[in-house]
Design a protein around this motif. Structure first.
Motif, PDB file in Angstrom:
ATOM      1  N   LEU A 131       0.804  -1.223   0.000  1.00 45.09           N
ATOM      2  CA  LEU A 131       0.000   0.000   0.000  1.00 45.09           C
ATOM      3  C   LEU A 131       0.837   1.272   0.000  1.00 45.09           C
ATOM      4  O   LEU A 131       0.304   2.367   0.186  1.00 45.09           O
ATOM      5  CB  LEU A 131      -0.933   0.002   1.217  1.00 45.09           C
ATOM      6  N   LEU A 187      -7.660   1.523  -1.687  1.00 43.55           N
ATOM      7  CA  LEU A 187      -7.597   0.056  -1.668  1.00 43.55           C
ATOM      8  C   LEU A 187      -8.985  -0.491  -1.967  1.00 43.55           C
ATOM      9  O   LEU A 187      -9.969  -0.097  -1.330  1.00 43.55           O
ATOM     10  CB  LEU A 187      -7.140  -0.457  -0.301  1.00 43.55           C
ATOM     11  N   ASP A 225     -11.211  -3.822  -1.781  1.00 44.39           N
ATOM     12  CA  ASP A 225     -11.136  -5.031  -0.956  1.00 44.39           C
ATOM     13  C   ASP A 225     -12.401  -5.875  -1.104  1.00 44.39           C
ATOM     14  O   ASP A 225     -13.491  -5.444  -0.739  1.00 44.39           O
ATOM     15  CB  ASP A 225     -10.943  -4.612   0.504  1.00 44.39           C
ATOM     16  N   HIS A 243      -7.055  -4.687   6.987  1.00 46.41           N
ATOM     17  CA  HIS A 243      -6.754  -3.668   5.977  1.00 46.41           C
ATOM     18  C   HIS A 243      -7.346  -2.320   6.394  1.00 46.41           C
ATOM     19  O   HIS A 243      -6.718  -1.272   6.221  1.00 46.41           O
ATOM     20  CB  HIS A 243      -7.335  -4.080   4.624  1.00 46.41           C
ATOM     21  N   TYR A 281      -5.251  -0.399   8.970  1.00 46.84           N
ATOM     22  CA  TYR A 281      -4.051   0.208   8.378  1.00 46.84           C
ATOM     23  C   TYR A 281      -4.423   1.417   7.521  1.00 46.84           C
ATOM     24  O   TYR A 281      -3.791   2.473   7.612  1.00 46.84           O
ATOM     25  CB  TYR A 281      -3.307  -0.827   7.536  1.00 46.84           C
ATOM     26  N   CYS A 282      -5.448   1.258   6.703  1.00 46.63           N
ATOM     27  CA  CYS A 282      -5.844   2.353   5.810  1.00 46.63           C
ATOM     28  C   CYS A 282      -6.310   3.578   6.588  1.00 46.63           C
ATOM     29  O   CYS A 282      -5.993   4.717   6.217  1.00 46.63           O
ATOM     30  CB  CYS A 282      -6.939   1.879   4.866  1.00 46.63           C
ATOM     31  N   HIS A 289      -3.371   5.454   7.886  1.00 46.67           N
ATOM     32  CA  HIS A 289      -2.479   6.050   6.886  1.00 46.67           C
ATOM     33  C   HIS A 289      -3.223   6.878   5.840  1.00 46.67           C
ATOM     34  O   HIS A 289      -2.625   7.286   4.835  1.00 46.67           O
ATOM     35  CB  HIS A 289      -1.662   4.951   6.203  1.00 46.67           C
ATOM     36  N   ILE A 296      -5.562   6.123   3.685  1.00 43.01           N
ATOM     37  CA  ILE A 296      -5.833   5.466   2.407  1.00 43.01           C
ATOM     38  C   ILE A 296      -7.334   5.199   2.313  1.00 43.01           C
ATOM     39  O   ILE A 296      -7.927   4.618   3.217  1.00 43.01           O
ATOM     40  CB  ILE A 296      -5.040   4.151   2.285  1.00 43.01           C
ATOM     41  N   LYS A 297      -7.953   5.633   1.239  1.00 43.35           N
ATOM     42  CA  LYS A 297      -9.384   5.429   1.056  1.00 43.35           C
ATOM     43  C   LYS A 297      -9.659   3.964   0.720  1.00 43.35           C
ATOM     44  O   LYS A 297      -8.769   3.249   0.247  1.00 43.35           O
ATOM     45  CB  LYS A 297      -9.901   6.347  -0.047  1.00 43.35           C
ATOM     46  N   MET A 298     -10.914   3.530   0.953  1.00 41.95           N
ATOM     47  CA  MET A 298     -11.252   2.132   0.700  1.00 41.95           C
ATOM     48  C   MET A 298     -12.577   1.988  -0.040  1.00 41.95           C
ATOM     49  O   MET A 298     -13.523   2.740   0.223  1.00 41.95           O
ATOM     50  CB  MET A 298     -11.328   1.332   2.010  1.00 41.95           C
ATOM     51  N   THR A 320     -10.928   8.279   7.218  1.00 40.92           N
ATOM     52  CA  THR A 320     -10.697   8.182   5.786  1.00 40.92           C
ATOM     53  C   THR A 320     -12.034   7.968   5.081  1.00 40.92           C
ATOM     54  O   THR A 320     -13.047   7.680   5.728  1.00 40.92           O
ATOM     55  CB  THR A 320      -9.716   7.045   5.449  1.00 40.92           C
TER      56      THR A 320
END
Length: 270
Positions: free
Chosen positions: A67, A73, A75, A85, A88-89, A92, A94-96, A118
């Motif tokens: 990543l 991400l 998923d 996941h 972590y996202c 940090h 990170i969009k999901m 996020t």
């Protein structure tokens, strides 16, 4: 290459491969990461090897590697993996896009909490057609609120591990909410033996598992003298991949918040 920088979880699975194929073919997306479990036989291989392509993206199991360059991400794994996941996202930024099904209430609460850090699109089915079908079910439920029995039949491939499908449950929730009912109270998920007459307020579910069925869903509104069926049938997982990319595009200008495919398609717009 420019565009959305996307990583894929479960890169060696059926859906993961379809996502990789769709992302690499898109003009506005860039595959920048691919994740598998530490014991996967695909660890360390090129993410596009199944296509005979060299993407330059090595399949990783460590989040920090898989990543490192991702903005989003996608998923479609299992709840326990998706929640790892998610953690972590959220930490940090990170969009999901989460298409995983089978979350319990605690898992859904964790997703809602992460959405404060996020931006997330979470839906049990990313297909545009399925979500249009859900809107049709709202309309039908209003018209068939009295004198019609409601049954939901779903069919999937032999490898699917949860039942009923997340899509079938979402259909039930949409209908129950429209009728002012609680699906947890009126849902009937098994029938065997002498069951007695059907409770007219119930919403029944039937599950079929076999072969390579991608995903079929039919809702029956059965009255006296007529029966209305609303169906959606998937012939390829590509529809879920295209919907996921549409969800990723929707997140482009979002920094936080929990959204679903109704938001992506503008059904919730006021």
């Amino acid at each position: 290459m420019s565009g959305m920088k996307i990583a894929v979880a479960g890169a060696s699975g059926r859906m993961g491969k379809m996502l990789i194929e769709t992302i690499t073919a898109a003009d506005d997306a860039q595959l920048v990461g691919a994740l598998v479990t530490p014991k996967s036989a695909f660890l360390g291989t090129d993410a596009g090897s199944f296509l005979g392509k060299n993407t330059g993206i090595q399949i990783e199991s460590e989040f920090a590697l898989g990543l490192a360059n991702a903005d989003i991400l996608i998923d479609f794994t299992r709840p326990e993996g998706s929640l790892e996941h998610l953690k972590y996202c959220a930490e940090h930024g990170i969009k999901m896009v989460i298409g995983t099904t089978g979350f319990d209430d605690a898992g859904k609460a964790a997703i809602a909490a992460a959405a404060e850090k996020t931006a997330i699109v979470f839906a049990p089915n990313m297909s545009v057609g399925v979500n249009v079908t859900l809107k049709l079910l709202e309309m039908a439920a209003k018209s068939f609120s009295h004198g019609y029995d409601i049954e939901i039949v779903e069919a999937h491939h032999r490898y699917k591990v949860d039942a009923p499908s997340g899509t079938a449950l979402k259909m039930g929730e949409v209908i129950a909410d429209t009728l002012g009912r609680d699906l947890k109270q009126v849902g009937v998920f098994a029938r065997e033996g002498v069951t007695g007459e059907r409770d007219p307020s119930s919403i029944g579910f039937a599950t079929i598992r076999g072969g390579d069925i991608v995903g079929d869903h039919t809702v029956l509104f059965a009255g006296i003298g007529e029966r209305v069926e609303i169906s959606h049938k998937s012939s390829s997982r590509v529809t879920y991949a295209h919907g996921s990319l549409r969800a990723a595009r929707f997140l482009a200008d979002k920094s936080t918040g929990l959204y679903d495919m109704y938001d992506v398609l503008g059904f919730n717009a006021k």
